[in-house]
Design a protein around this motif. Structure first.
Motif, short mmCIF file in Angstrom:
data_model
loop_
_atom_site.label_atom_id
_atom_site.label_comp_id
_atom_site.label_asym_id
_atom_site.label_seq_id
_atom_site.Cartn_x
_atom_site.Cartn_y
_atom_site.Cartn_z
N GLY A 47 0.78 -1.23 0.00
CA GLY A 47 0.00 0.00 0.00
C GLY A 47 0.81 1.27 0.00
O GLY A 47 0.26 2.37 -0.11
N THR A 76 -3.40 1.74 9.11
CA THR A 76 -2.56 0.57 8.86
C THR A 76 -3.16 -0.67 9.49
O THR A 76 -3.90 -0.58 10.48
CB THR A 76 -1.13 0.79 9.42
N GLU A 131 0.14 -3.47 6.06
CA GLU A 131 -0.61 -2.80 4.98
C GLU A 131 -0.93 -1.38 5.42
O GLU A 131 -1.44 -1.17 6.52
CB GLU A 131 -1.90 -3.56 4.69
N LYS A 152 -2.42 2.69 4.46
CA LYS A 152 -3.17 3.62 3.62
C LYS A 152 -2.52 4.98 3.81
O LYS A 152 -2.48 5.49 4.93
CB LYS A 152 -4.65 3.65 4.03
#
Length: 260
Positions: A53, A95, A108, A110
């Motif tokens: 991401g 996250t 991951e 954002k």
């Protein structure tokens, strides 16, 4: 005789039941012990961190701020704590951190997106659409992002929202930019000035000056402005002032005429 036989059979059944229970308990204990040993062993040590991401943030930055340490048992990490660490990075909006057996942790993220730039005392403060400070720089690339001028600062800190004395009009400016982004004119805007809270001004790349008043109903303003700018473009009319301060009354004024 029958009673003795019956009693013996009952005792035999009881012994069988006890043996079965003991076997089950032993198996359960063995399984738990095996799982515990496995979870504590080097077989579960962290060997790989998978980052997803991220478009702006370097993978190494995220790993460093997460405080994940290689060769440590993955079950000894507090995932909530790791997520909180990652969220301290100003460009991280959200996250998720997960364990992937046997030796991997997945991260991951954002990211926050650079949305506008605020000039301040010789520096340029990059913010996202929620008014969060992403970074401060001594320079910026022309036409890279829209400038928001006229912000009256109280304070600012990277990773936090700007505290300004004119926060209300700053929010209106961000709402206007959000509405503009839904039309074709967002990429035509060079600057938005909020020094006068009664008259927010948009400056276009070709020199157009748009007076928006207090910027109420930004969606309507931007749709109407989009139509006006397209019309002016087709007629090759530049260097004008578009006065949209009054509901239902839009004026297009030639700047040269106004200056005379």
């Amino acid at each position: 005789m029958d009673s003795k036989k019956s009693y013996a059979e009952k005792r035999k059944k009881m012994r069988q039941i006890k043996m079965k229970i003991s076997s089950v308990l032993f198996a359960v204990v063995f399984i738990f012990w095996g799982v515990y040993y496995l979870l504590q062993s080097d077989l579960m040590n962290l060997k790989e961190i998978v980052v997803q991401g991220n478009m702006v943030i370097q993978e190494e930055e995220l790993i460093q701020v997460s405080k994940l340490a290689m060769n440590k048992n993955i079950f000894k990490f507090n995932l909530k704590e790791i997520q909180d660490n990652i969220k301290t990075h100003p460009y991280v909006k959200d996250t998720k951190v997960r364990r992937k057996l046997p030796r991997t942790i997945s991260v991951e993220v954002k990211e926050r997106e650079e949305y506008a730039i605020i000039p301040y005392m010789g520096s340029y403060i990059y913010i996202d659409d929620e008014n969060v400070v992403l970074k401060a720089s001594e320079s910026y690339i022309a036409n890279d992002h829209i400038l928001i001028t006229g912000v009256e600062f109280k304070s600012f800190k990277t990773g936090e929202k700007i505290d300004a004395t004119n926060n209300k009009v700053l929010k209106s400016a961000l709402d206007i930019l959000a509405a503009a982004r839904m039309t074709s004119i967002f990429d035509m805007i060079s600057e938005i000035n909020i020094s006068d809270e009664k008259n927010i001004r948009l400056i276009t790349l070709n020199g157009g000056d748009i007076w928006l008043g207090e910027g109420k109903d930004p969606a309507y303003l931007m749709v109407a402005l989009d139509e006006i700018l397209v019309n002016l473009y087709t007629k090759n009319i530049k260097n004008v002032i578009i006065d949209m301060r009054f509901d239902g009354n839009i004026s297009v004024i030639n700047r040269d005429t106004l200056e005379e």
